[in-house]
Design an enzyme around this catalytic site. Structure first.
Site, PDB file in Angstrom:
ATOM      1  N   CYS A 126      -7.971  -0.256   2.995  1.00 29.92           N
ATOM      2  CA  CYS A 126      -7.397   0.037   1.685  1.00 29.92           C
ATOM      3  C   CYS A 126      -8.137   1.200   1.034  1.00 29.92           C
ATOM      4  O   CYS A 126      -7.517   2.129   0.509  1.00 29.92           O
ATOM      5  CB  CYS A 126      -7.477  -1.204   0.802  1.00 29.92           C
ATOM      6  SG  CYS A 126      -6.604  -1.041  -0.775  1.00 29.92           S
ATOM      7  N   CYS A 127      -9.473   1.162   1.100  1.00 31.72           N
ATOM      8  CA  CYS A 127     -10.262   2.260   0.545  1.00 31.72           C
ATOM      9  C   CYS A 127     -10.007   3.565   1.296  1.00 31.72           C
ATOM     10  O   CYS A 127     -10.001   4.640   0.705  1.00 31.72           O
ATOM     11  CB  CYS A 127     -11.751   1.921   0.605  1.00 31.72           C
ATOM     12  SG  CYS A 127     -12.301   0.698  -0.592  1.00 31.72           S
ATOM     13  N   CYS A 207     -11.519  -0.537  -8.477  1.00 26.44           N
ATOM     14  CA  CYS A 207     -10.126  -0.976  -8.483  1.00 26.44           C
ATOM     15  C   CYS A 207     -10.028  -2.430  -8.961  1.00 26.44           C
ATOM     16  O   CYS A 207     -10.934  -3.235  -8.734  1.00 26.44           O
ATOM     17  CB  CYS A 207      -9.528  -0.853  -7.087  1.00 26.44           C
ATOM     18  SG  CYS A 207      -9.320   0.848  -6.521  1.00 26.44           S
ATOM     19  N   CYS A 210     -10.719  -5.611  -6.617  1.00 27.61           N
ATOM     20  CA  CYS A 210     -12.042  -5.702  -5.994  1.00 27.61           C
ATOM     21  C   CYS A 210     -13.180  -5.546  -7.004  1.00 27.61           C
ATOM     22  O   CYS A 210     -14.312  -5.249  -6.629  1.00 27.61           O
ATOM     23  CB  CYS A 210     -12.177  -4.656  -4.887  1.00 27.61           C
ATOM     24  SG  CYS A 210     -10.965  -4.865  -3.559  1.00 27.61           S
ATOM     25  N   CYS A 233     -17.137   2.181  -1.017  1.00 25.46           N
ATOM     26  CA  CYS A 233     -15.725   2.398  -0.708  1.00 25.46           C
ATOM     27  C   CYS A 233     -15.526   3.227   0.553  1.00 25.46           C
ATOM     28  O   CYS A 233     -14.476   3.168   1.176  1.00 25.46           O
ATOM     29  CB  CYS A 233     -15.025   3.062  -1.885  1.00 25.46           C
ATOM     30  SG  CYS A 233     -15.575   4.751  -2.224  1.00 25.46           S
TER      31      CYS A 233
END
Length: 241
Positions: A126-127, A207, A210, A233
């Site tokens: 995702c990062c 985010c 998280c 990240c």
């Protein structure tokens, strides 16, 4: 001290990160930013900011040196509304002249995160698609970049140099030597606005999925990726070029 970056001609290669680090290891944040500006020029220098809980301090020092230095802001699509509002507040407060909000590629999101749950199943992936790849794309025109990491944040940040090699470009860490107390002093003296979520117990903001509140006695970054071994990240754990 009056830190002077090594002179570089327009046609020569940039000085090495080690050379610059030796020259700037005891320099103030403003001197580091000024040296970076002198080394590559404004058109080739960018500052990367999350507009998080401590970001105002680095942005303040930068704006005092040159408020027209480009600022890259990674708008991941998962940020708190308060962070977006804080970005706009700091732009106005500090007179920042070139803030660029960079978003992930929609095609990549549709392909790799169609259900918007990648943050849970694979936060590293995702990062990567929301921060690492967009930053690499945004930094392509630049020869050097500034960021706000500090040694006191610990973990992988405990031993960062003032200047490091980032592949095809230089990476400056103007706040490497700065203490928590010095951060607070900058906030107080400049009367900088705080991130709206600080009063709610968020000492480090990333985010939404998280990021969690921290409790008394916890490290400021304990609320990032809570319950996972992940502490970064990815934009600072690999070279962007």
């Amino acid at each position: 001290m009056n830190a002077i970056a090594p002179q570089v001609s327009a046609v020569s290669a940039l000085p090495s990160a080690d050379e610059l680090d030796r020259a700037l290891r005891d320099a103030s944040p403003a001197e580091v930013i000024a040296a970076a500006l002198k080394t590559v020029g404004r058109e080739k220098l960018a500052l990367v900011s999350s507009f998080g809980t401590e970001s105002a301090t680095l942005l303040k020092v930068m704006s005092d040196v040159d408020p027209a230095i480009p600022v890259i802001f990674l708008d991941t699509g998962w940020l708190f509304e308060e962070t977006l509002a804080y970005r706009d507040t700091l732009i106005a407060t500090l007179g920042l002249k070139d803030v660029r909000s960079i978003k992930p590629v929609e095609e990549t999101l549709s392909r790799e995160d169609p259900d918007r749950d990648l943050w849970f199943s694979d936060p590293d992936a995702c990062c990567r698609i929301r921060k690492v790849e967009p930053l690499a794309r945004a930094l392509k025109p630049f020869d050097a970049w500034l960021n706000g990491r500090k040694r006191f944040q610990g973990n992988a940040r405990a031993d960062i140099p003032v200047v490091e090699d980032d592949g095809a470009r230089l990476k400056f860490n103007p706040f490497a030597n700065v203490s928590r107390e010095e951060i607070e002093t900058i906030f107080t003296r400049a009367k900088l606005p705080r991130h709206p979520l600080v009063v709610s117990g968020f000492l480090s903001v990333g985010c939404m999925p998280c990021t969690s509140r921290t409790t008394e006695g916890e490290d400021a970054r304990a609320g990032r990726w809570r319950g996972r071994a992940k502490t970064e990240c990815g934009i600072h754990t690999m070279k962007t070029s």
